[in-house]
Design a protein around this motif. Structure first.
Motif, PDB file in Angstrom:
ATOM      1  N   THR A  31     -20.146 113.652 101.843  1.00  0.00           N
ATOM      2  CA  THR A  31     -20.240 114.901 102.588  1.00  0.00           C
ATOM      3  C   THR A  31     -21.169 114.640 103.769  1.00  0.00           C
ATOM      4  O   THR A  31     -21.554 113.497 104.024  1.00  0.00           O
ATOM      5  CB  THR A  31     -20.803 116.023 101.702  1.00  0.00           C
ATOM      6  OG1 THR A  31     -22.149 115.672 101.310  1.00  0.00           O
ATOM      7  CG2 THR A  31     -19.953 116.202 100.446  1.00  0.00           C
ATOM      8  N   TYR A  32     -21.582 115.689 104.476  1.00  0.00           N
ATOM      9  CA  TYR A  32     -22.448 115.464 105.628  1.00  0.00           C
ATOM     10  C   TYR A  32     -23.863 115.064 105.214  1.00  0.00           C
ATOM     11  O   TYR A  32     -24.597 114.458 105.996  1.00  0.00           O
ATOM     12  CB  TYR A  32     -22.489 116.714 106.517  1.00  0.00           C
ATOM     13  CG  TYR A  32     -23.447 117.785 106.061  1.00  0.00           C
ATOM     14  CD1 TYR A  32     -24.722 117.905 106.621  1.00  0.00           C
ATOM     15  CD2 TYR A  32     -23.085 118.680 105.053  1.00  0.00           C
ATOM     16  CE1 TYR A  32     -25.605 118.886 106.188  1.00  0.00           C
ATOM     17  CE2 TYR A  32     -23.945 119.657 104.627  1.00  0.00           C
ATOM     18  CZ  TYR A  32     -25.208 119.758 105.192  1.00  0.00           C
ATOM     19  OH  TYR A  32     -26.084 120.732 104.755  1.00  0.00           O
ATOM     20  N   ASN A  33     -24.249 115.363 103.955  1.00  0.00           N
ATOM     21  CA  ASN A  33     -25.640 115.083 103.568  1.00  0.00           C
ATOM     22  C   ASN A  33     -25.795 114.316 102.261  1.00  0.00           C
ATOM     23  O   ASN A  33     -26.899 114.153 101.764  1.00  0.00           O
ATOM     24  CB  ASN A  33     -26.431 116.394 103.482  1.00  0.00           C
ATOM     25  CG  ASN A  33     -25.935 117.308 102.380  1.00  0.00           C
ATOM     26  OD1 ASN A  33     -24.930 117.029 101.724  1.00  0.00           O
ATOM     27  ND2 ASN A  33     -26.626 118.419 102.182  1.00  0.00           N
ATOM     28  N   ALA A  34     -24.689 113.835 101.674  1.00  0.00           N
ATOM     29  CA  ALA A  34     -24.783 113.090 100.417  1.00  0.00           C
ATOM     30  C   ALA A  34     -23.585 112.160 100.273  1.00  0.00           C
ATOM     31  O   ALA A  34     -22.512 112.427 100.805  1.00  0.00           O
ATOM     32  CB  ALA A  34     -24.845 114.045  99.221  1.00  0.00           C
ATOM     33  N   SER A  35     -23.802 111.061  99.551  1.00  0.00           N
ATOM     34  CA  SER A  35     -22.707 110.160  99.207  1.00  0.00           C
ATOM     35  C   SER A  35     -22.435 110.276  97.715  1.00  0.00           C
ATOM     36  O   SER A  35     -23.343 110.473  96.910  1.00  0.00           O
ATOM     37  CB  SER A  35     -23.074 108.713  99.546  1.00  0.00           C
ATOM     38  OG  SER A  35     -23.235 108.533 100.935  1.00  0.00           O
ATOM     39  N   TYR A  36     -21.165 110.154  97.349  1.00  0.00           N
ATOM     40  CA  TYR A  36     -20.758 110.221  95.945  1.00  0.00           C
ATOM     41  C   TYR A  36     -20.028 108.936  95.585  1.00  0.00           C
ATOM     42  O   TYR A  36     -19.271 108.397  96.391  1.00  0.00           O
ATOM     43  CB  TYR A  36     -19.873 111.441  95.704  1.00  0.00           C
ATOM     44  CG  TYR A  36     -20.615 112.746  95.875  1.00  0.00           C
ATOM     45  CD1 TYR A  36     -21.168 113.400  94.779  1.00  0.00           C
ATOM     46  CD2 TYR A  36     -20.790 113.305  97.140  1.00  0.00           C
ATOM     47  CE1 TYR A  36     -21.868 114.596  94.935  1.00  0.00           C
ATOM     48  CE2 TYR A  36     -21.489 114.490  97.314  1.00  0.00           C
ATOM     49  CZ  TYR A  36     -22.023 115.131  96.201  1.00  0.00           C
ATOM     50  OH  TYR A  36     -22.733 116.303  96.369  1.00  0.00           O
ATOM     51  N   VAL A  37     -20.269 108.433  94.377  1.00  0.00           N
ATOM     52  CA  VAL A  37     -19.710 107.141  93.973  1.00  0.00           C
ATOM     53  C   VAL A  37     -19.095 107.232  92.588  1.00  0.00           C
ATOM     54  O   VAL A  37     -19.517 108.045  91.752  1.00  0.00           O
ATOM     55  CB  VAL A  37     -20.789 106.034  93.971  1.00  0.00           C
ATOM     56  CG1 VAL A  37     -21.309 105.780  95.371  1.00  0.00           C
ATOM     57  CG2 VAL A  37     -21.948 106.398  93.036  1.00  0.00           C
ATOM     58  N   PHE A  82     -18.852 119.536 100.185  1.00  0.00           N
ATOM     59  CA  PHE A  82     -18.861 119.380  98.729  1.00  0.00           C
ATOM     60  C   PHE A  82     -17.849 118.331  98.275  1.00  0.00           C
ATOM     61  O   PHE A  82     -16.856 118.059  98.951  1.00  0.00           O
ATOM     62  CB  PHE A  82     -18.595 120.715  98.030  1.00  0.00           C
ATOM     63  CG  PHE A  82     -17.228 121.299  98.284  1.00  0.00           C
ATOM     64  CD1 PHE A  82     -16.172 121.044  97.417  1.00  0.00           C
ATOM     65  CD2 PHE A  82     -16.993 122.114  99.375  1.00  0.00           C
ATOM     66  CE1 PHE A  82     -14.919 121.573  97.628  1.00  0.00           C
ATOM     67  CE2 PHE A  82     -15.744 122.658  99.608  1.00  0.00           C
ATOM     68  CZ  PHE A  82     -14.703 122.387  98.725  1.00  0.00           C
ATOM     69  N   PRO A  83     -18.096 117.738  97.078  1.00  0.00           N
ATOM     70  CA  PRO A  83     -17.174 116.748  96.526  1.00  0.00           C
ATOM     71  C   PRO A  83     -16.047 117.420  95.754  1.00  0.00           C
ATOM     72  O   PRO A  83     -16.183 118.547  95.254  1.00  0.00           O
ATOM     73  CB  PRO A  83     -18.073 115.937  95.587  1.00  0.00           C
ATOM     74  CG  PRO A  83     -19.059 116.946  95.092  1.00  0.00           C
ATOM     75  CD  PRO A  83     -19.313 117.878  96.252  1.00  0.00           C
ATOM     76  N   ILE A  84     -14.924 116.702  95.631  1.00  0.00           N
ATOM     77  CA  ILE A  84     -13.790 117.144  94.823  1.00  0.00           C
ATOM     78  C   ILE A  84     -13.416 115.980  93.904  1.00  0.00           C
ATOM     79  O   ILE A  84     -13.074 114.901  94.385  1.00  0.00           O
ATOM     80  CB  ILE A  84     -12.585 117.544  95.686  1.00  0.00           C
ATOM     81  CG1 ILE A  84     -12.948 118.710  96.614  1.00  0.00           C
ATOM     82  CG2 ILE A  84     -11.388 117.911  94.813  1.00  0.00           C
ATOM     83  CD1 ILE A  84     -11.835 119.087  97.579  1.00  0.00           C
ATOM     84  N   ILE A  85     -13.477 116.193  92.605  1.00  0.00           N
ATOM     85  CA  ILE A  85     -13.155 115.148  91.635  1.00  0.00           C
ATOM     86  C   ILE A  85     -11.818 115.494  90.981  1.00  0.00           C
ATOM     87  O   ILE A  85     -11.695 116.500  90.282  1.00  0.00           O
ATOM     88  CB  ILE A  85     -14.259 115.021  90.570  1.00  0.00           C
ATOM     89  CG1 ILE A  85     -15.592 114.681  91.256  1.00  0.00           C
ATOM     90  CG2 ILE A  85     -13.902 113.954  89.540  1.00  0.00           C
ATOM     91  CD1 ILE A  85     -16.793 114.887  90.375  1.00  0.00           C
ATOM     92  N   HIS A  86     -10.811 114.686  91.236  1.00  0.00           N
ATOM     93  CA  HIS A  86      -9.466 114.895  90.712  1.00  0.00           C
ATOM     94  C   HIS A  86      -9.403 114.280  89.318  1.00  0.00           C
ATOM     95  O   HIS A  86      -9.621 113.078  89.162  1.00  0.00           O
ATOM     96  CB  HIS A  86      -8.454 114.229  91.657  1.00  0.00           C
ATOM     97  CG  HIS A  86      -7.034 114.415  91.239  1.00  0.00           C
ATOM     98  ND1 HIS A  86      -5.994 113.712  91.807  1.00  0.00           N
ATOM     99  CD2 HIS A  86      -6.455 115.230  90.309  1.00  0.00           C
ATOM    100  CE1 HIS A  86      -4.853 114.072  91.256  1.00  0.00           C
ATOM    101  NE2 HIS A  86      -5.097 114.984  90.347  1.00  0.00           N
ATOM    102  N   CYS A  87      -9.104 115.089  88.308  1.00  0.00           N
ATOM    103  CA  CYS A  87      -9.192 114.581  86.939  1.00  0.00           C
ATOM    104  C   CYS A  87      -8.358 115.401  85.964  1.00  0.00           C
ATOM    105  O   CYS A  87      -7.794 116.438  86.318  1.00  0.00           O
ATOM    106  CB  CYS A  87     -10.652 114.581  86.482  1.00  0.00           C
ATOM    107  SG  CYS A  87     -11.383 116.234  86.396  1.00  0.00           S
ATOM    108  N   TYR A  88      -8.291 114.898  84.743  1.00  0.00           N
ATOM    109  CA  TYR A  88      -7.707 115.641  83.620  1.00  0.00           C
ATOM    110  C   TYR A  88      -8.852 116.077  82.710  1.00  0.00           C
ATOM    111  O   TYR A  88      -9.721 115.268  82.364  1.00  0.00           O
ATOM    112  CB  TYR A  88      -6.728 114.761  82.833  1.00  0.00           C
ATOM    113  CG  TYR A  88      -6.311 115.340  81.502  1.00  0.00           C
ATOM    114  CD1 TYR A  88      -5.326 116.309  81.436  1.00  0.00           C
ATOM    115  CD2 TYR A  88      -6.920 114.915  80.317  1.00  0.00           C
ATOM    116  CE1 TYR A  88      -4.939 116.852  80.207  1.00  0.00           C
ATOM    117  CE2 TYR A  88      -6.546 115.447  79.087  1.00  0.00           C
ATOM    118  CZ  TYR A  88      -5.552 116.411  79.045  1.00  0.00           C
ATOM    119  OH  TYR A  88      -5.192 116.953  77.843  1.00  0.00           O
TER     120      TYR A  88
END
Length: 433
Positions: free
Chosen positions: A260-266, A310-316
């Motif tokens: 995002t503009y202020n955080a990285s997600y891994v 914001f992050p979006i996590i695609h999952c089941y």
């Protein structure tokens, strides 16, 4: 056959994309096939240097023909500029060149209209056959067949700080492509969010660019910063994971990175000495890595994406027995369009997250979502149906819009080959093949 369309979404007050009644119709032809538009002010992008045109006398329809040996293989978009990459290594461009993001020299302020301009720097005769393109907000990255990497555009936040020394810089901008220090022997460097460049390889991630919020690691980091060590330190920290992990951890690999503009997600693949493998989702901010939650079944995590905020996590989700997305809880009020959809809060060590099923977003249990497309310039995203049959455009202010290939091309066999969303100017670029 291919066709590229530009749709200005902010001019649709009179109707929506999903309307069955035609709002506005215009016809042309691509490789002899009729191209139709039932969406307000749709523009068909042309590439004059590699195409020929014929005007049909009776109807006045303009027929555009492209060589079947040349294919459009990728489209990339920044804040106000767009790049098109073809199978012959040629690159075409449209939009703003104020920061040099098109790489065509400072003489051009922008390329307007529907005719894209070829960037003549990238040709096989010069040894600069381009194989991959990527766009940040005001900079561009080009990966060539000979493994050289070039960059152009703004360097105001050090997003091109890995460039070789050059006198071509004007006000922290490069108006022609310059070779970068990083190479693409085992990877394909890309723009990372708005103001960074990332070199992603199997065992490390190097990033250069703006780091105002510590989203790329410590603020005292070197210009080109390795993220792998930071993640290893975090994954073995008992404040984030159980102490037993410290003893049994065999290795960890970075699978995916988004920002995002202020955080990285891994996404981290964590393997232990007993052969158990888990996928951890982590957040990097203020120079520190914190782990949000873990997928014990790696087949349940499909992908990680980020909008601007914001992050979006695609999952089941096993408890809901449904596929969907994990998003920050405070975003549910904007993206839960249908009350029948399943949702639940997810216990995490930081922040508050919730699972939202796709049926809660699009109102149908029968639609299978294949992938998610986001853009780093706002909070819109799109859901792509299985086999590219249709696209669902999701914006928080309105219900999802369903877009199908035959909205554009009068051929039932045509499907979405690649879809690029450029929301910075409330515009979508569609690439159909």
């Amino acid at each position: 056959m291919f066709a590229v369309f530009r749709v200005p979404l902010n001019k649709q007050e009179k109707g929506s994309i999903s309307d069955t009644e035609s709002i506005c119709s215009s016809f042309s032809s691509v490789n002899g096939r009729s191209v139709k538009s039932e969406i307000l002010e749709v523009n068909n992008i042309h590439f004059p240097e590699i195409s020929t045109e014929e005007i049909e006398e009776e109807t006045g329809i303009i027929k555009v023909f492209y060589p079947y040996t040349i294919k459009l293989i990728k489209v990339a978009s920044g804040s106000k500029h767009t790049l098109f990459l073809f199978s012959n290594g040629n690159v075409f461009c449209l939009g703003s060149n104020i920061y040099g993001e098109l790489g065509i020299g400072y003489e051009y302020e922008k390329i307007e209209g529907d005719n894209a301009l070829q960037n003549t720097f990238f040709t096989s005769s010069k040894g600069t056959f381009c194989e991959n393109i990527s766009c940040g907000k005001h900079h561009s990255i080009f990966c060539c067949k000979n493994k050289d990497v070039y960059g152009c555009g703004s360097n105001q936040q050090n997003q091109l700080s890995c460039v070789l020394e050059s006198s071509a810089e004007i006000n922290n901008c490069y108006y022609t492509p310059l070779k970068l220090v990083i190479n693409s022997i085992n990877s394909s460097p890309v723009c990372f969010g708005e103001y960074a460049t990332m070199d992603f390889q199997p065992y490390f991630v190097n990033i250069c660019g703006g780091n105002e919020f510590g989203q790329l690691g410590s603020k005292t980091r070197k210009t080109i910063h390795g993220m792998k060590m930071l993640i290893d330190d975090g994954i073995c920290n008992d404040r984030n994971l159980k102490k037993s992990y410290d003893i049994t951890l065999e290795r960890s690999n970075i699978i995916q990175v988004a920002c995002t503009y202020n955080a990285s997600y891994v996404i981290i693949e964590r393997k232990h000495t007993n052969n158990d493998t888990y996928l951890d989702v982590g957040k990097l901010q203020n120079g520190l890595i914190s782990y949000i939650f873990t997928f014990e079944n790696r087949d349940h995590l499909y992908g990680l994406y980020c909008t601007k905020n914001f992050p979006i996590i695609h999952c089941y989700d096993k408890k809901c027995n449904a596929s969907g997305v994990v998003i920050p809880t405070h975003k549910l009020q904007y993206y839960r369009k249908y009350k029948g959809g399943k949702t639940r809060n997810i216990p995490t060590s930081i922040d508050k997250y919730s699972f939202l099923s796709f049926s809660g977003i699009i109102g149908s249990n029968s639609v299978e979502i294949q992938s998610i497309i986001t853009n780093p310039y706002n909070d819109c995203f799109a859901l792509v149906e299985r086999n590219n049959q249709a696209l669902r455009l999701i914006r928080k202010s309105e219900k999802p819009k369903k877009i199908m290939p035959d909205d554009f091309i009068s051929n039932k066999e045509v499907e979405f080959n690649q879809i690029l969303l450029s929301y910075s100017e409330e515009t979508i670029f569609f690439y159909l093949s």
